[in-house]
Design a protein around this motif. Structure first.
Motif, PDB file in Angstrom:
ATOM      1  N   GLN A 155      -1.878 -13.524   3.712  1.00  0.00           N
ATOM      2  CA  GLN A 155      -0.562 -12.939   3.985  1.00  0.00           C
ATOM      3  C   GLN A 155      -0.731 -11.650   4.794  1.00  0.00           C
ATOM      4  OE1 GLN A 155       2.598 -14.073   3.175  1.00  0.00           O
ATOM      5  NE2 GLN A 155       3.397 -12.344   4.317  1.00  0.00           N
ATOM      6  N   ARG A 156       0.032 -11.523   5.886  1.00  0.00           N
ATOM      7  CA  ARG A 156       0.000 -10.327   6.716  1.00  0.00           C
ATOM      8  C   ARG A 156       1.165  -9.427   6.339  1.00  0.00           C
ATOM      9  NH1 ARG A 156      -1.865 -12.226  12.515  1.00  0.00           N
ATOM     10  NH2 ARG A 156      -3.310 -13.857  11.883  1.00  0.00           N
ATOM     11  N   PHE A 157       0.934  -8.110   6.355  1.00  0.00           N
ATOM     12  CA  PHE A 157       2.020  -7.182   6.068  1.00  0.00           C
ATOM     13  C   PHE A 157       1.755  -5.847   6.749  1.00  0.00           C
ATOM     14  CE2 PHE A 157      -1.063  -6.686   2.705  1.00  0.00           C
ATOM     15  CZ  PHE A 157      -1.052  -5.345   2.342  1.00  0.00           C
ATOM     16  N   GLU A 158       2.819  -5.091   6.938  1.00  0.00           N
ATOM     17  CA  GLU A 158       2.742  -3.794   7.586  1.00  0.00           C
ATOM     18  C   GLU A 158       3.077  -2.703   6.574  1.00  0.00           C
ATOM     19  OE1 GLU A 158       5.133  -1.974  11.234  1.00  0.00           O
ATOM     20  OE2 GLU A 158       3.876  -3.688  11.788  1.00  0.00           O
ATOM     21  N   VAL A 159       2.360  -1.594   6.674  1.00  0.00           N
ATOM     22  CA  VAL A 159       2.579  -0.448   5.798  1.00  0.00           C
ATOM     23  C   VAL A 159       3.075   0.710   6.655  1.00  0.00           C
ATOM     24  CG1 VAL A 159       1.487   1.204   4.241  1.00  0.00           C
ATOM     25  CG2 VAL A 159       0.737  -1.200   4.258  1.00  0.00           C
ATOM     26  N   SER A 160       4.238   1.228   6.335  1.00  0.00           N
ATOM     27  CA  SER A 160       4.812   2.339   7.080  1.00  0.00           C
ATOM     28  C   SER A 160       4.159   3.653   6.646  1.00  0.00           C
ATOM     29  CB  SER A 160       6.316   2.391   6.823  1.00  0.00           C
ATOM     30  OG  SER A 160       6.871   3.492   7.491  1.00  0.00           O
ATOM     31  N   ILE A 161       3.862   4.520   7.628  1.00  0.00           N
ATOM     32  CA  ILE A 161       3.360   5.865   7.351  1.00  0.00           C
ATOM     33  C   ILE A 161       4.502   6.812   7.698  1.00  0.00           C
ATOM     34  CG2 ILE A 161       1.599   7.594   7.850  1.00  0.00           C
ATOM     35  CD1 ILE A 161      -0.059   5.155   9.026  1.00  0.00           C
ATOM     36  N   THR A 220      -4.850   9.225   2.162  1.00  0.00           N
ATOM     37  CA  THR A 220      -5.275   8.386   1.045  1.00  0.00           C
ATOM     38  C   THR A 220      -4.370   7.158   1.029  1.00  0.00           C
ATOM     39  OG1 THR A 220      -5.902  10.373  -0.191  1.00  0.00           O
ATOM     40  CG2 THR A 220      -5.750   8.301  -1.424  1.00  0.00           C
ATOM     41  N   VAL A 221      -5.004   6.002   1.132  1.00  0.00           N
ATOM     42  CA  VAL A 221      -4.294   4.717   1.113  1.00  0.00           C
ATOM     43  C   VAL A 221      -4.583   4.062  -0.231  1.00  0.00           C
ATOM     44  CG1 VAL A 221      -4.017   2.487   2.246  1.00  0.00           C
ATOM     45  CG2 VAL A 221      -4.625   4.494   3.606  1.00  0.00           C
ATOM     46  N   PHE A 265       0.868  -1.176   0.000  1.00  0.00           N
ATOM     47  CA  PHE A 265       0.000   0.000   0.000  1.00  0.00           C
ATOM     48  C   PHE A 265       0.904   1.223   0.000  1.00  0.00           C
ATOM     49  CE2 PHE A 265      -4.058  -1.540   2.463  1.00  0.00           C
ATOM     50  CZ  PHE A 265      -4.333  -2.452   1.470  1.00  0.00           C
ATOM     51  N   SER A 266       0.459   2.304  -0.628  1.00  0.00           N
ATOM     52  CA  SER A 266       1.146   3.587  -0.495  1.00  0.00           C
ATOM     53  C   SER A 266       0.223   4.516   0.293  1.00  0.00           C
ATOM     54  CB  SER A 266       1.494   4.187  -1.851  1.00  0.00           C
ATOM     55  OG  SER A 266       0.320   4.548  -2.543  1.00  0.00           O
ATOM     56  N   GLU A 294      -7.144   0.230  -6.158  1.00  0.00           N
ATOM     57  CA  GLU A 294      -8.153   0.999  -5.437  1.00  0.00           C
ATOM     58  C   GLU A 294      -7.519   1.849  -4.343  1.00  0.00           C
ATOM     59  OE1 GLU A 294     -12.501  -1.122  -5.530  1.00  0.00           O
ATOM     60  OE2 GLU A 294     -11.176  -1.691  -3.895  1.00  0.00           O
ATOM     61  N   ALA A 295      -8.253   2.907  -3.956  1.00  0.00           N
ATOM     62  CA  ALA A 295      -7.795   3.803  -2.902  1.00  0.00           C
ATOM     63  C   ALA A 295      -8.921   4.034  -1.907  1.00  0.00           C
ATOM     64  CB  ALA A 295      -7.325   5.124  -3.479  1.00  0.00           C
ATOM     65  N   PHE A 296      -8.543   4.368  -0.685  1.00  0.00           N
ATOM     66  CA  PHE A 296      -9.489   4.722   0.378  1.00  0.00           C
ATOM     67  C   PHE A 296      -8.987   6.007   1.001  1.00  0.00           C
ATOM     68  CE2 PHE A 296     -10.818   4.606   4.868  1.00  0.00           C
ATOM     69  CZ  PHE A 296     -12.186   4.478   4.710  1.00  0.00           C
TER      70      PHE A 296
END
Length: 130
Positions: free
Chosen positions: A106-112, A33-34, A6-7, A77-79
């Motif tokens: 699958q689990r993952f982490e998104v850095s902010i 916005t993700v 994710f960005s 897609e975006a949220f």
């Protein structure tokens, strides 16, 4: 190979009408916005924020979802959502992460990345720290 990614884009804003500087209350909104930039549908499950003010006070916030939702994003897609933070000083920073789970488990982490909350910097582009 599958991509789990994710960005995150952030646009912070000072809210003078909800702030009382003489009482050390500075209110900020931030719109996030993700985007699912990977190739697997994935759901944002939880958030973790570290909020620091200019005097070094730090608050850690953890919780399920964002604004009461746990959006499932298809690739592309975006949220977007808007939330807020209150500081005791006119400026500070926020950074954190999202915990996500892809449709295949699958689990993952998104850095902010860190961004600046600044009551003096109304208007213009948001400052992002690297």
């Amino acid at each position: 190979m599958k991509t789990y990614q994710f960005s995150v884009e952030v646009a912070p804003q000072f809210l003078p009408e909800q702030s009382v500087p003489e009482q050390g209350q500075y209110s900020f909104a931030y719109t996030i916005t993700v985007h699912n930039t990977g190739d697997v549908p994935a759901q944002l499950i939880a958030r973790h924020w570290i909020i620091s003010d200019a005097s070094g006070r730090t608050e850690e916030v953890k919780g399920l979802g964002v604004v009461g939702q746990q959006p499932l994003l298809e690739p592309g897609e975006a949220f977007e959502y808007t939330s807020g933070a209150r500081l005791r000083t006119a400026s500070g920073t926020m950074h954190g992460s999202y915990f996500c789970v892809a449709e295949d488990g699958q689990r993952f982490e998104v850095s902010i990345p860190p961004f600046v909350l600044d009551a003096g910097g109304q208007g213009g582009s948001p400052r992002v720290l690297h």
